[in-house]
Design a protein around this motif. Structure first.
Motif, PDB file in Angstrom:
ATOM      1  N   GLN A  44       5.898  71.757 -41.411  1.00 20.93           N
ATOM      2  CA  GLN A  44       6.696  71.219 -40.313  1.00 20.93           C
ATOM      3  C   GLN A  44       6.528  69.705 -40.243  1.00 20.93           C
ATOM      4  OE1 GLN A  44       5.685  72.499 -36.324  1.00 20.93           O
ATOM      5  NE2 GLN A  44       7.536  71.629 -35.474  1.00 20.93           N
ATOM      6  N   LEU A  45       5.299  69.234 -40.383  1.00 20.05           N
ATOM      7  CA  LEU A  45       5.054  67.794 -40.360  1.00 20.05           C
ATOM      8  C   LEU A  45       5.799  67.098 -41.491  1.00 20.05           C
ATOM      9  CD1 LEU A  45       3.640  65.418 -39.003  1.00 20.05           C
ATOM     10  CD2 LEU A  45       1.687  65.825 -40.515  1.00 20.05           C
ATOM     11  N   GLY A  46       5.813  67.693 -42.662  1.00 17.86           N
ATOM     12  CA  GLY A  46       6.540  67.106 -43.783  1.00 17.86           C
ATOM     13  C   GLY A  46       8.030  66.977 -43.493  1.00 17.86           C
ATOM     14  N   LYS A  47       8.613  68.000 -42.885  1.00 22.72           N
ATOM     15  CA  LYS A  47      10.038  67.949 -42.537  1.00 22.72           C
ATOM     16  C   LYS A  47      10.302  66.890 -41.480  1.00 22.72           C
ATOM     17  CE  LYS A  47      11.097  72.709 -43.746  1.00 22.72           C
ATOM     18  NZ  LYS A  47      11.520  74.035 -43.263  1.00 22.72           N
ATOM     19  N   VAL A  48       9.386  66.754 -40.537  1.00 26.67           N
ATOM     20  CA  VAL A  48       9.532  65.713 -39.515  1.00 26.67           C
ATOM     21  C   VAL A  48       9.484  64.342 -40.177  1.00 26.67           C
ATOM     22  CG1 VAL A  48       8.432  64.638 -37.508  1.00 26.67           C
ATOM     23  CG2 VAL A  48       8.612  67.137 -37.643  1.00 26.67           C
ATOM     24  N   GLU A  49       8.516  64.125 -41.051  1.00 29.87           N
ATOM     25  CA  GLU A  49       8.384  62.822 -41.719  1.00 29.87           C
ATOM     26  C   GLU A  49       9.605  62.480 -42.551  1.00 29.87           C
ATOM     27  OE1 GLU A  49       4.774  62.451 -43.945  1.00 29.87           O
ATOM     28  OE2 GLU A  49       3.523  62.428 -42.143  1.00 29.87           O
ATOM     29  N   ARG A  50      10.261  63.481 -43.114  1.00 30.45           N
ATOM     30  CA  ARG A  50      11.468  63.247 -43.914  1.00 30.45           C
ATOM     31  C   ARG A  50      12.727  63.184 -43.068  1.00 30.45           C
ATOM     32  NH1 ARG A  50       8.528  66.903 -46.979  1.00 30.45           N
ATOM     33  NH2 ARG A  50       9.847  68.652 -46.374  1.00 30.45           N
ATOM     34  N   GLY A  51      12.592  63.347 -41.751  1.00 29.75           N
ATOM     35  CA  GLY A  51      13.748  63.294 -40.863  1.00 29.75           C
ATOM     36  C   GLY A  51      14.620  64.522 -40.933  1.00 29.75           C
ATOM     37  N   GLN A  52      14.075  65.607 -41.437  1.00 26.03           N
ATOM     38  CA  GLN A  52      14.840  66.834 -41.627  1.00 26.03           C
ATOM     39  C   GLN A  52      14.711  67.800 -40.463  1.00 26.03           C
ATOM     40  OE1 GLN A  52      13.015  68.075 -45.255  1.00 26.03           O
ATOM     41  NE2 GLN A  52      14.442  66.925 -46.528  1.00 26.03           N
ATOM     42  N   ARG A  53      13.926  67.439 -39.467  1.00 25.57           N
ATOM     43  CA  ARG A  53      13.688  68.342 -38.347  1.00 25.57           C
ATOM     44  C   ARG A  53      13.718  67.551 -37.045  1.00 25.57           C
ATOM     45  NH1 ARG A  53      10.168  73.536 -38.404  1.00 25.57           N
ATOM     46  NH2 ARG A  53      10.580  74.187 -36.284  1.00 25.57           N
ATOM     47  N   SER A  54      14.426  68.084 -36.080  1.00 24.78           N
ATOM     48  CA  SER A  54      14.450  67.528 -34.743  1.00 24.78           C
ATOM     49  C   SER A  54      13.458  68.322 -33.900  1.00 24.78           C
ATOM     50  CB  SER A  54      15.860  67.648 -34.163  1.00 24.78           C
ATOM     51  OG  SER A  54      15.952  66.985 -32.934  1.00 24.78           O
ATOM     52  N   LEU A  55      12.730  67.651 -33.035  1.00 22.86           N
ATOM     53  CA  LEU A  55      11.627  68.294 -32.316  1.00 22.86           C
ATOM     54  C   LEU A  55      11.892  68.445 -30.834  1.00 22.86           C
ATOM     55  CD1 LEU A  55       8.618  66.372 -33.873  1.00 22.86           C
ATOM     56  CD2 LEU A  55       9.371  68.678 -34.401  1.00 22.86           C
ATOM     57  N   ARG A  56      11.255  69.457 -30.258  1.00 21.64           N
ATOM     58  CA  ARG A  56      11.204  69.608 -28.806  1.00 21.64           C
ATOM     59  C   ARG A  56      10.198  68.600 -28.264  1.00 21.64           C
ATOM     60  NH1 ARG A  56       9.461  75.584 -28.369  1.00 21.64           N
ATOM     61  NH2 ARG A  56       7.978  74.439 -27.102  1.00 21.64           N
ATOM     62  N   LEU A  57      10.345  68.289 -27.002  1.00 24.62           N
ATOM     63  CA  LEU A  57       9.453  67.339 -26.347  1.00 24.62           C
ATOM     64  C   LEU A  57       7.989  67.734 -26.502  1.00 24.62           C
ATOM     65  CD1 LEU A  57       8.899  64.921 -24.525  1.00 24.62           C
ATOM     66  CD2 LEU A  57       9.350  66.418 -22.568  1.00 24.62           C
ATOM     67  N   GLU A  58       7.693  69.019 -26.348  1.00 22.93           N
ATOM     68  CA  GLU A  58       6.312  69.493 -26.451  1.00 22.93           C
ATOM     69  C   GLU A  58       5.698  69.142 -27.801  1.00 22.93           C
ATOM     70  OE1 GLU A  58       8.916  71.304 -25.514  1.00 22.93           O
ATOM     71  OE2 GLU A  58       8.454  72.221 -23.583  1.00 22.93           O
ATOM     72  N   ASN A  59       6.468  69.261 -28.866  1.00 24.40           N
ATOM     73  CA  ASN A  59       5.947  68.958 -30.199  1.00 24.40           C
ATOM     74  C   ASN A  59       5.818  67.451 -30.438  1.00 24.40           C
ATOM     75  OD1 ASN A  59       5.458  71.586 -31.054  1.00 24.40           O
ATOM     76  ND2 ASN A  59       7.588  71.868 -31.607  1.00 24.40           N
ATOM     77  N   ILE A  60       6.685  66.673 -29.829  1.00 24.02           N
ATOM     78  CA  ILE A  60       6.539  65.218 -29.919  1.00 24.02           C
ATOM     79  C   ILE A  60       5.221  64.796 -29.264  1.00 24.02           C
ATOM     80  CG2 ILE A  60       7.466  62.995 -29.117  1.00 24.02           C
ATOM     81  CD1 ILE A  60      10.279  64.290 -29.388  1.00 24.02           C
ATOM     82  N   VAL A  61       4.935  65.383 -28.120  1.00 26.81           N
ATOM     83  CA  VAL A  61       3.695  65.063 -27.412  1.00 26.81           C
ATOM     84  C   VAL A  61       2.487  65.514 -28.231  1.00 26.81           C
ATOM     85  CG1 VAL A  61       2.341  65.540 -25.330  1.00 26.81           C
ATOM     86  CG2 VAL A  61       4.788  65.054 -25.146  1.00 26.81           C
ATOM     87  N   LYS A  62       2.542  66.705 -28.828  1.00 28.64           N
ATOM     88  CA  LYS A  62       1.428  67.196 -29.655  1.00 28.64           C
ATOM     89  C   LYS A  62       1.167  66.262 -30.839  1.00 28.64           C
ATOM     90  CE  LYS A  62       1.355  71.605 -30.767  1.00 28.64           C
ATOM     91  NZ  LYS A  62       1.767  72.997 -31.069  1.00 28.64           N
TER      92      LYS A  62
END
Length: 88
Positions: A44-62
């Motif tokens: 999941q972190l890899g997808k976030v770093e590549r801009g391939q995943r949009s996150l919920r607020l809770e995960n942004i805070v985590k």
């Protein structure tokens, strides 16, 4: 198709992911170590770093908590969704 070949969802997720990666690298952490600190899976972190995943607020805070940064520090100034021409 491998995830690495997929483009970012948009300018917002691309810039947010770049900030996550930069902070992780600044801390000298692997994706696996950073994900563990953030309480998410490393894929999941890899997808976030590549801009391939949009996150919920809770995960942004985590993620922010795990990387010792404020959520605002990660989000301030990111381009608005749909504004692909705004610098990021």
């Amino acid at each position: 198709m491998p995830d690495a070949a997929k483009p970012p969802l948009n300018a917002t997720t691309r810039e947010f992911g770049a900030r996550i990666r930069a902070r992780r690298e600044e801390l000298g952490l692997s994706q696996e170590a950073a994900a563990l600190r953030c309480g998410i899976h490393w894929t999941q972190l890899g997808k976030v770093e590549r801009g391939q995943r949009s996150l919920r607020l809770e995960n942004i805070v985590k993620i922010a908590f795990g990387l010792d940064v404020t959520p605002g520090g990660l989000l301030n100034g990111v381009p608005l969704p749909g504004d692909e021409n705004q610098p990021g």
